[in-house]
Design a protein around this motif. Structure first.
Motif, PDB file in Angstrom:
ATOM      1  N   PHE A 290       0.840  -1.196   0.000  1.00 20.07           N
ATOM      2  CA  PHE A 290       0.000   0.000   0.000  1.00 20.07           C
ATOM      3  C   PHE A 290       0.876   1.248   0.000  1.00 20.07           C
ATOM      4  CE2 PHE A 290      -2.697  -3.254   1.696  1.00 20.07           C
ATOM      5  CZ  PHE A 290      -3.986  -2.918   1.314  1.00 20.07           C
ATOM      6  N   PRO A 291       0.465   2.316  -0.693  1.00 17.31           N
ATOM      7  CA  PRO A 291       1.186   3.587  -0.577  1.00 17.31           C
ATOM      8  C   PRO A 291       1.195   4.056   0.876  1.00 17.31           C
ATOM      9  CG  PRO A 291      -0.349   3.647  -2.429  1.00 17.31           C
ATOM     10  CD  PRO A 291      -0.638   2.382  -1.664  1.00 17.31           C
ATOM     11  N   LYS A 292       2.343   4.528   1.350  1.00 23.32           N
ATOM     12  CA  LYS A 292       2.472   4.903   2.760  1.00 23.32           C
ATOM     13  C   LYS A 292       1.464   5.961   3.180  1.00 23.32           C
ATOM     14  CE  LYS A 292       7.388   3.748   3.235  1.00 23.32           C
ATOM     15  NZ  LYS A 292       8.739   4.257   3.567  1.00 23.32           N
ATOM     16  N   ASP A 293       1.171   6.901   2.284  1.00 24.67           N
ATOM     17  CA  ASP A 293       0.264   7.988   2.648  1.00 24.67           C
ATOM     18  C   ASP A 293      -1.204   7.565   2.648  1.00 24.67           C
ATOM     19  OD1 ASP A 293       0.205   7.602  -0.071  1.00 24.67           O
ATOM     20  OD2 ASP A 293      -0.039   9.723  -0.569  1.00 24.67           O
ATOM     21  N   GLU A 334       0.571  -2.865   7.824  1.00 22.79           N
ATOM     22  CA  GLU A 334       1.884  -2.317   7.539  1.00 22.79           C
ATOM     23  C   GLU A 334       2.430  -2.963   6.274  1.00 22.79           C
ATOM     24  OE1 GLU A 334       4.529  -3.202  10.715  1.00 22.79           O
ATOM     25  OE2 GLU A 334       4.392  -5.378  10.482  1.00 22.79           O
ATOM     26  N   ASN A 335       3.311  -2.241   5.620  1.00 26.56           N
ATOM     27  CA  ASN A 335       3.980  -2.787   4.447  1.00 26.56           C
ATOM     28  C   ASN A 335       5.177  -3.634   4.873  1.00 26.56           C
ATOM     29  OD1 ASN A 335       2.342  -1.767   2.376  1.00 26.56           O
ATOM     30  ND2 ASN A 335       3.379   0.221   2.437  1.00 26.56           N
ATOM     31  N   ILE A 336       5.442  -4.680   4.106  1.00 22.80           N
ATOM     32  CA  ILE A 336       6.605  -5.534   4.343  1.00 22.80           C
ATOM     33  C   ILE A 336       7.793  -4.956   3.575  1.00 22.80           C
ATOM     34  CG2 ILE A 336       7.525  -7.867   4.121  1.00 22.80           C
ATOM     35  CD1 ILE A 336       4.623  -8.867   4.134  1.00 22.80           C
ATOM     36  N   LYS A 337       8.936  -4.898   4.229  1.00 26.25           N
ATOM     37  CA  LYS A 337      10.108  -4.274   3.603  1.00 26.25           C
ATOM     38  C   LYS A 337      10.479  -4.934   2.279  1.00 26.25           C
ATOM     39  CE  LYS A 337      12.153  -2.611   7.927  1.00 26.25           C
ATOM     40  NZ  LYS A 337      13.327  -2.655   8.836  1.00 26.25           N
ATOM     41  N   THR A 338      10.312  -6.248   2.200  1.00 21.42           N
ATOM     42  CA  THR A 338      10.670  -6.970   0.974  1.00 21.42           C
ATOM     43  C   THR A 338       9.580  -6.896  -0.092  1.00 21.42           C
ATOM     44  OG1 THR A 338       9.821  -9.006   1.970  1.00 21.42           O
ATOM     45  CG2 THR A 338      12.180  -8.557   2.190  1.00 21.42           C
ATOM     46  N   GLY A 339       8.446  -6.265   0.259  1.00 17.58           N
ATOM     47  CA  GLY A 339       7.352  -6.129  -0.690  1.00 17.58           C
ATOM     48  C   GLY A 339       6.102  -6.831  -0.205  1.00 17.58           C
ATOM     49  N   GLY A 340       4.961  -6.176  -0.376  1.00 14.04           N
ATOM     50  CA  GLY A 340       3.701  -6.755   0.052  1.00 14.04           C
ATOM     51  C   GLY A 340       3.127  -6.064   1.273  1.00 14.04           C
ATOM     52  N   ALA A 341       1.972  -6.573   1.727  1.00 15.85           N
ATOM     53  CA  ALA A 341       1.266  -5.991   2.868  1.00 15.85           C
ATOM     54  C   ALA A 341       1.063  -7.033   3.947  1.00 15.85           C
ATOM     55  CB  ALA A 341      -0.084  -5.437   2.417  1.00 15.85           C
ATOM     56  N   HIS A 342       0.932  -6.562   5.183  1.00 21.48           N
ATOM     57  CA  HIS A 342       0.769  -7.457   6.333  1.00 21.48           C
ATOM     58  C   HIS A 342      -0.344  -6.924   7.224  1.00 21.48           C
ATOM     59  CE1 HIS A 342       2.339  -8.856  10.504  1.00 21.48           C
ATOM     60  NE2 HIS A 342       1.420  -9.680  10.054  1.00 21.48           N
ATOM     61  N   PHE A 343      -1.436  -7.699   7.333  1.00 20.87           N
ATOM     62  CA  PHE A 343      -2.533  -7.382   8.247  1.00 20.87           C
ATOM     63  C   PHE A 343      -2.361  -8.216   9.511  1.00 20.87           C
ATOM     64  CE2 PHE A 343      -4.317  -6.176   4.176  1.00 20.87           C
ATOM     65  CZ  PHE A 343      -5.022  -5.016   4.467  1.00 20.87           C
ATOM     66  N   HIS A 344      -2.437  -7.554  10.659  1.00 26.03           N
ATOM     67  CA  HIS A 344      -2.279  -8.222  11.953  1.00 26.03           C
ATOM     68  C   HIS A 344      -3.530  -7.975  12.788  1.00 26.03           C
ATOM     69  CE1 HIS A 344      -0.238  -9.862  15.482  1.00 26.03           C
ATOM     70  NE2 HIS A 344      -0.690  -8.826  16.159  1.00 26.03           N
ATOM     71  N   ILE A 345      -4.155  -9.061  13.233  1.00 21.86           N
ATOM     72  CA  ILE A 345      -5.402  -8.981  13.998  1.00 21.86           C
ATOM     73  C   ILE A 345      -5.213  -9.667  15.343  1.00 21.86           C
ATOM     74  CG2 ILE A 345      -7.833  -9.639  14.064  1.00 21.86           C
ATOM     75  CD1 ILE A 345      -7.846  -9.618  11.050  1.00 21.86           C
ATOM     76  N   GLU A 346      -5.710  -9.014  16.399  1.00 23.61           N
ATOM     77  CA  GLU A 346      -5.732  -9.606  17.733  1.00 23.61           C
ATOM     78  C   GLU A 346      -7.146  -9.500  18.286  1.00 23.61           C
ATOM     79  OE1 GLU A 346      -2.828  -7.842  20.244  1.00 23.61           O
ATOM     80  OE2 GLU A 346      -1.109  -8.523  19.049  1.00 23.61           O
ATOM     81  N   ILE A 347      -7.722 -10.652  18.667  1.00 25.13           N
ATOM     82  CA  ILE A 347      -9.088 -10.689  19.186  1.00 25.13           C
ATOM     83  C   ILE A 347      -9.086 -11.424  20.528  1.00 25.13           C
ATOM     84  CG2 ILE A 347     -11.441 -11.501  18.779  1.00 25.13           C
ATOM     85  CD1 ILE A 347     -10.849 -11.443  15.786  1.00 25.13           C
ATOM     86  N   PRO A 348      -9.491 -10.754  21.618  1.00 21.65           N
ATOM     87  CA  PRO A 348      -9.582 -11.445  22.906  1.00 21.65           C
ATOM     88  C   PRO A 348     -10.562 -12.610  22.814  1.00 21.65           C
ATOM     89  CG  PRO A 348      -9.794  -9.061  23.167  1.00 21.65           C
ATOM     90  CD  PRO A 348      -9.872  -9.335  21.698  1.00 21.65           C
ATOM     91  N   ALA A 349     -10.149 -13.770  23.242  1.00 24.44           N
ATOM     92  CA  ALA A 349     -11.008 -14.952  23.136  1.00 24.44           C
ATOM     93  C   ALA A 349     -10.565 -16.010  24.125  1.00 24.44           C
ATOM     94  CB  ALA A 349     -10.978 -15.516  21.705  1.00 24.44           C
TER      95      ALA A 349
END
Length: 360
Positions: A290-293, A334-349
């Motif tokens: 994704f574009p940083k902005d 966040e963007n991955i330095k080597t290329g691509g995107a990373h979605f991180h999810i945390e759900i209390p369970a």
């Protein structure tokens, strides 16, 4: 918030609360008048009147201003316990106080009304812009599958005897794909409306997260065969207490979004784990990122990045965030330095302590 307060509180309660504020300020000042003098008391009462003007309607505020002036005269301006004023200086102080209190009350309310009006106008403009964006998106996103369905049906009806079984099956597949696309957009619109209205409440039950991920992956890969989705089951998430429907919607939109907006042969990695009493999900790819902005904007409703393929309503990621927050979780991108995107999810369970293999 200020406008909401005076709209939600009845006029009688506004009078009662406003006068209570003045009486509390007066009583507090009365015990300390020997240390600060009645001129400082006048400033304190004026501050109390200003506070009521910020919160309440004009009539209760004017009554509070008049009440504060009478209290100032009777209890603080000598001779005390009488409305008589002996000196011209004290009379001028009283008249100036009354005038300033009244003007301050009126001006504060007028300023608040102007701010409320501007805010309402800005909200209306924002709403109109959102609806225009939605209509523009739907004009393409719905027209295309509808045209596909109608065109395929017409072709089958008019050329049924001329078409081979393979051709007919291909047209049926196009109809199915277009129908699923329509259903997905309608479902996204309904889900967003329910989220906005606060109508969606999680229904907690035991869910096999591994099985759910496999189901979502299969549902996506049946329609897109150009990307490689990698997922390794994790025994730590065999049974987790949460809303399976909410989690399915989160996973589906994230995986579908990654498949839709990345180049062919992109690898999508799905990881699930249970740490610190939370279900942790990581979905990453080796695409363009994704574009940083624009990273801070992608979860907004109807937002579509510049330069992306046409189609889509821009609701997918906003729905992901809405369902995640409905489960008291959080999502980051966040963007991955080597290329691509990373979605991180945390759900209390809560996780099951039962050994599934032993039960089997």
């Amino acid at each position: 918030m200020r406008s909401i307060l005076h709209r939600n509180i009845s006029l009688g309660k506004q009078y009662a609360i406003g006068m209570s504020i003045i009486l509390i300020a007066s009583l507090t000042s009365y015990f300390f008048q020997d240390f600060m003098g009645y001129k400082v008391v006048a400033l304190i009462l004026l501050l109390a009147v200003s506070l009521t003007a910020v919160i309440f309607s004009i009539l209760p505020v004017l009554v509070c201003a008049l009440l504060s002036a009478l209290i100032l005269n009777f209890f603080f301006i000598p001779p005390v316990l009488t409305f008589k004023i002996n000196t011209a200086e004290d009379l001028l102080l009283f008249l100036m106080y009354l005038l300033i209190a009244m003007i301050n009350a009126v001006l504060t309310i007028k300023i608040r009304q102007m701010e409320d009006k501007k805010r309402d106008e800005a909200e209306k403009e924002k709403t109109i812009a959102l609806y225009n964006t939605l209509l523009n998106s739907l004009s393409h996103e719905l027209r295309t599958p509808i045209a596909t369905i109608l065109g395929s049906v017409d072709t089958i009806v008019e050329n049924e005897k001329k078409l081979s079984k393979e051709n007919i099956q291909s047209l049926y597949h196009e109809i199915s794909t277009a129908g699923n696309r329509l259903n997905r957009q309608v479902e996204n619109l309904l889900n967003m409306s329910r989220l906005d209205a606060g109508m969606l409440k999680p229904n907690f039950d035991w869910v096999d997260v591994n099985e759910l991920v496999f189901m979502v992956i299969n549902e996506n890969t049946e329609r897109h065969e150009l990307q490689n989705i990698v997922f390794e089951p994790n025994d730590n998430v065999a049974l987790v207490l949460l809303d399976g429907g909410f989690l399915e919607m989160i996973l589906y939109n994230l995986i579908h979004n990654a498949m839709r907006h990345n180049p062919k042969n992109t690898t999508i990695l799905v990881l699930c784990d249970y740490r610190d009493n939370k279900l942790v999900i990581d979905i990453s790819d080796n695409g363009s990122g994704f574009p940083k902005d624009q990273i801070e904007l992608v979860f907004n409703k109807f937002y579509k990045m510049k330069g992306t393929a046409t189609g889509g309503t821009g609701l997918g990621l906003s729905i992901v965030k809405g369902f995640t927050e409905a489960l008291n979780g959080k999502i980051t991108l966040e963007n991955i330095k080597t290329g691509g995107a990373h979605f991180h999810i945390e759900i209390p369970a809560q996780i099951s302590t039962l050994d599934i293999q032993e039960n089997e």
